[in-house]
Scaffold this active site. Structure first.
Site, mmCIF file in Angstrom:
data_model
loop_
_atom_site.group_PDB
_atom_site.id
_atom_site.type_symbol
_atom_site.label_atom_id
_atom_site.label_comp_id
_atom_site.label_asym_id
_atom_site.label_seq_id
_atom_site.Cartn_x
_atom_site.Cartn_y
_atom_site.Cartn_z
ATOM 1 N N CYS A 188 -2.356 2.771 9.137
ATOM 2 C CA CYS A 188 -3.314 1.884 8.937
ATOM 3 C C CYS A 188 -4.768 1.804 9.359
ATOM 4 O O CYS A 188 -5.391 1.617 9.667
ATOM 5 C CB CYS A 188 -2.927 0.480 8.371
ATOM 6 S SG CYS A 188 -1.528 0.185 7.295
ATOM 7 N N HIS A 235 0.863 -0.931 0.077
ATOM 8 C CA HIS A 235 -0.054 0.082 0.337
ATOM 9 C C HIS A 235 0.670 0.807 0.081
ATOM 10 O O HIS A 235 1.799 1.255 0.249
ATOM 11 C CB HIS A 235 -1.289 0.002 0.946
ATOM 12 C CG HIS A 235 -2.388 -0.723 0.898
ATOM 13 N ND1 HIS A 235 -2.919 -1.443 1.997
ATOM 14 C CD2 HIS A 235 -3.181 -0.746 0.250
ATOM 15 C CE1 HIS A 235 -3.682 -1.651 1.923
ATOM 16 N NE2 HIS A 235 -3.955 -1.740 0.874
HETATM 17 N N1 ARG Z 1 -4.083 -7.123 6.199
HETATM 18 C C1 ARG Z 1 -4.127 -6.050 5.714
HETATM 19 C C2 ARG Z 1 -4.542 -5.613 4.198
HETATM 20 O O1 ARG Z 1 -3.323 -6.898 4.057
HETATM 21 C C3 ARG Z 1 -3.642 -4.948 6.435
HETATM 22 C C4 ARG Z 1 -3.617 -3.825 5.416
HETATM 23 C C5 ARG Z 1 -3.201 -2.571 5.925
HETATM 24 N N2 ARG Z 1 -3.880 -1.147 6.295
HETATM 25 C C6 ARG Z 1 -2.956 -0.330 4.878
HETATM 26 N N3 ARG Z 1 -3.757 0.718 5.099
HETATM 27 N N4 ARG Z 1 -1.291 0.050 4.729
HETATM 28 O O2 ARG Z 1 -5.444 -5.277 3.463
#
Ligand code: ARG
Length: 292
Positions: A267, A173
């Protein structure tokens, strides 16, 4: 140029968070998630509560969305939507395990009385991949959000969206590779982007703070800034030192349990940006004049 004398100003923020009541790692959709590794949900809640308390101490408003059983990743509220000028762009997730989070977050915004809501047609994982600076919306692609989702965001918000290609699966991300510190000031991990996207970042942000691989690997870029205080994982000590030199006040927190799901400070935090206030408009105007 020495940045030491620079005084930074905090602006009170409005955040949405989701308590990790149902947090666990029961599937793997990023390299950090290992369902074989035990997760201490109680500890996750305690760590998360400290983050929430810190925001309150800093004078920010924190709203909460009810966590839903069976959606362990719902704690990562940043992915739930993108909110700019009071307009809500809902999320559409790439992975089936998270699909139900999109409507759950949009429901919260409906109940909270946000009239301008858009249920997206294309994949976008909210502020996981959309980061708002003073002038642009920076948008990650390559792993989760789709380029068509970037176009949809530009049309909805009427702000220029700058697509950035992520290339390292650990930084899947945009908010794991880049953080907005203030107006058009950012910090990022140069190793997480394609050569062309890195060139774009250098062009837009020639004075950016650059993270070294060790700080990036402890999720140091998954940070939340109010313009003065930068809340980030406490293990990112190199970044904290760089931020201090620029006049920011880094505040380290421990979110080790949430890191097992591939997320940290940012996150867990969705920023709700209201209508541009008169004050913000004034600031934008004087910024433009200074440039002219
Ligand atoms: N387990 C989640 C995923 O892989 C983690 C998300 C993390 N959030 C972020 N904003 N990077 O989607």
């Amino acid at each position: 140029m020495s940045e030491l004398a620079r005084t930074r100003t905090a602006r009170p923020r409005h955040y949405l968070m989701c308590r990790p009541t149902h947090f666990e790692v029961s599937y793997s959709i990023n390299p950090w998630m290992d369902p074989a590794k035990p997760v201490d949900t109680e500890l996750a809640v305690a760590q998360w509560e400290r983050l929430r308390a810190l925001y309150a101490e800093l004078g920010h408003r924190v709203d909460l969305i009810d966590p839903l059983p069976g959606l362990p990743d719902m704690v990562y509220a940043a992915n739930g939507a993108t909110v700019v000028d009071g307009k809500v762009l809902g999320a559409r997730f790439r992975n089936a395990e998270r699909t139900a989070e999109g409507p759950a977050y949009l429901d919260w915004f409906r109940a909270a009385g946000y009239p301008a809501r858009h249920d997206p047609e294309h994949i976008n994982e909210g502020e996981g991949d959309f980061l708002v600076t003073g002038s642009w919306v920076l948008a990650g692609r390559g792993f989760r959000s789709a380029p068509e989702g970037h176009a949809e965001a530009q049309e909805f918000f009427g702000r220029p969206v700058i697509g950035l290609e992520l290339t390292d699966p650990r930084y899947y991300h945009l908010d794991t590779a880049l953080a907005v510190l203030d107006h058009d000031e950012v910090m990022y991990n140069p190793q997480a982007f394609s050569p062309g996207s890195l060139a774009v970042l250098r062009r837009l942000f020639p004075d950016a703070v650059l993270a070294d691989p060790a700080d990036a690997a402890v999720f140091g870029l998954n940070a939340v800034s109010d313009g003065r205080h930068v809340v980030l994982p406490e293990a990112a000590t190199g970044l904290a030192a760089q931020l201090r030199r620029r006049g920011f006040e880094p505040l380290g927190v421990d979110l080790s349990e949430l890191l097992k799901g591939g997320g940290s400070v940012k996150c867990c935090t969705l920023e709700l940006r209201g209508e541009t206030s008169g004050e913000a408009r004034e600031e934008a105007r004087s910024h433009t004049h200074r440039r002219a």
